[in-house]
Design an enzyme around this catalytic site. Structure first.
Site, PDB file in Angstrom:
ATOM      1  N   SER A   1       0.794  -1.234   0.000  1.00 36.58           N
ATOM      2  CA  SER A   1       0.000   0.000   0.000  1.00 36.58           C
ATOM      3  C   SER A   1       0.827   1.285   0.000  1.00 36.58           C
ATOM      4  O   SER A   1       0.245   2.374  -0.104  1.00 36.58           O
ATOM      5  CB  SER A   1      -0.970   0.012   1.183  1.00 36.58           C
TER       6      SER A   1
ATOM      7  N   THR B   1       1.819   3.619   5.231  1.00 38.86           N
ATOM      8  CA  THR B   1       2.124   2.237   5.597  1.00 38.86           C
ATOM      9  C   THR B   1       1.898   1.311   4.408  1.00 38.86           C
ATOM     10  O   THR B   1       1.290   1.683   3.403  1.00 38.86           O
ATOM     11  CB  THR B   1       1.232   1.760   6.753  1.00 38.86           C
TER      12      THR B   1
ATOM     13  N   SER C   1      -6.152   3.288   4.065  1.00 39.77           N
ATOM     14  CA  SER C   1      -5.525   2.366   3.116  1.00 39.77           C
ATOM     15  C   SER C   1      -6.566   1.489   2.417  1.00 39.77           C
ATOM     16  O   SER C   1      -6.467   0.257   2.415  1.00 39.77           O
ATOM     17  CB  SER C   1      -4.476   1.498   3.821  1.00 39.77           C
TER      18      SER C   1
END
Length: 264
Positions: free
Chosen positions: A70, A207, A118
């Site tokens: 991601s 992240t 995300s």
């Protein structure tokens, strides 16, 4: 593990290898101690852009490529905006329907909101709207890892063949932070805006959690940049993840490393 690392090293792009070789490298015992204390295997690299100094834990691993997972939402956002598939970071996009791994993903939302949680299905849907040829053309415009997106437009950053090293992540992020990527300035400014983290520090980060080199080990990322007293520092962390508890250590460990270096 060491043999697999040696096999991966030649995959680095030559220009970046030469650039990094010319720079000054420093080893950080403080960051070594943080990784040892958490029982985590991985790398953390910080680039002081103005001084061209890299501070690193496990320099060899910093040059090994893994799936970006991601963290690719950063270039994916740039491509979506630059191609006009998405008008602005506040344009509401459909997630496509169906079940999702996380219930908070099952909603239409903007890139501003999607990148914070995300949202994998929404970014996959955007990639399908971009299309394989337009995605490939966009990827050719800038150096990003091995640059290989294969033939499936909506999962190449999750399951391969796209891979990137921590060192290459810091270079890509340097160019984004300094407005030096071959995208529109409006697109770069918008992505810098949505990657900024809450708090007083000028910290931008993303992240990632994706497939590792072995079936029993995933790779976790935390990458970004921070501006401290007017100086730009880009950073990238990746660690081996065998369970959720280890995966949860990515951001705290990365922040502790920045704090150990006096940057946060």
């Amino acid at each position: 593990m060491m043999a697999s690392i040696r096999r991966c090293l030649p995959l680095l792009l030559v220009p970046l290898s030469l650039l990094a070789h010319a720079a000054e490298w420093k080893h950080s015992e403080k960051i070594d101690a943080l990784f040892a204390g958490e029982g985590v295997t991985g790398t953390f690299i910080v680039h002081d852009v103005a001084a061209d100094v890299y501070t690193v834990h496990d320099r060899q691993r910093a040059s090994v490529r893994f799936s970006p997972a991601s963290t690719f939402k950063i270039p994916n956002s740039l491509i979506g905006l630059d191609t006009g598939i998405v008008a602005t970071v506040d344009t509401v996009l459909p997630y496509g329907g169906g079940t999702t791994r996380r219930p908070e993903w099952a909603h239409d939302m903007s890139l501003r909101d999607a990148i914070k949680i995300s949202n994998v299905p929404l970014y996959q849907a955007m990639a399908r709207r971009i299309g394989i040829e337009r995605m490939r053309q966009s990827m050719r415009k800038f150096d990003y890892g091995n640059g290989d997106i294969g033939t499936q437009v909506d999962d190449f950053w999750l399951t391969g063949p796209l891979q990137i090293s921590a060192l290459e992540q810091t270079d890509f992020l340097r160019r984004l932070a300094q407005d030096q990527l071959p995208f529109s300035k409006a697109a770069m400014a918008a992505v810098r805006e949505i990657t900024r983290q809450e708090g007083a520090a000028d910290l931008h980060a993303k992240t990632g959690w994706g497939n590792g080199p072995r079936k029993d080990v995933d790779i976790g990322w935390w990458v970004g940049w921070i501006v401290k007293d007017g100086t730009l520092f880009t950073f990238a962390l990746n660690i081996d993840i065998a369970d959720d508890a280890t995966g949860a250590k990515r951001v705290p460990l990365g922040k502790a490393a920045l704090q150990a270096l006096g940057l946060l």
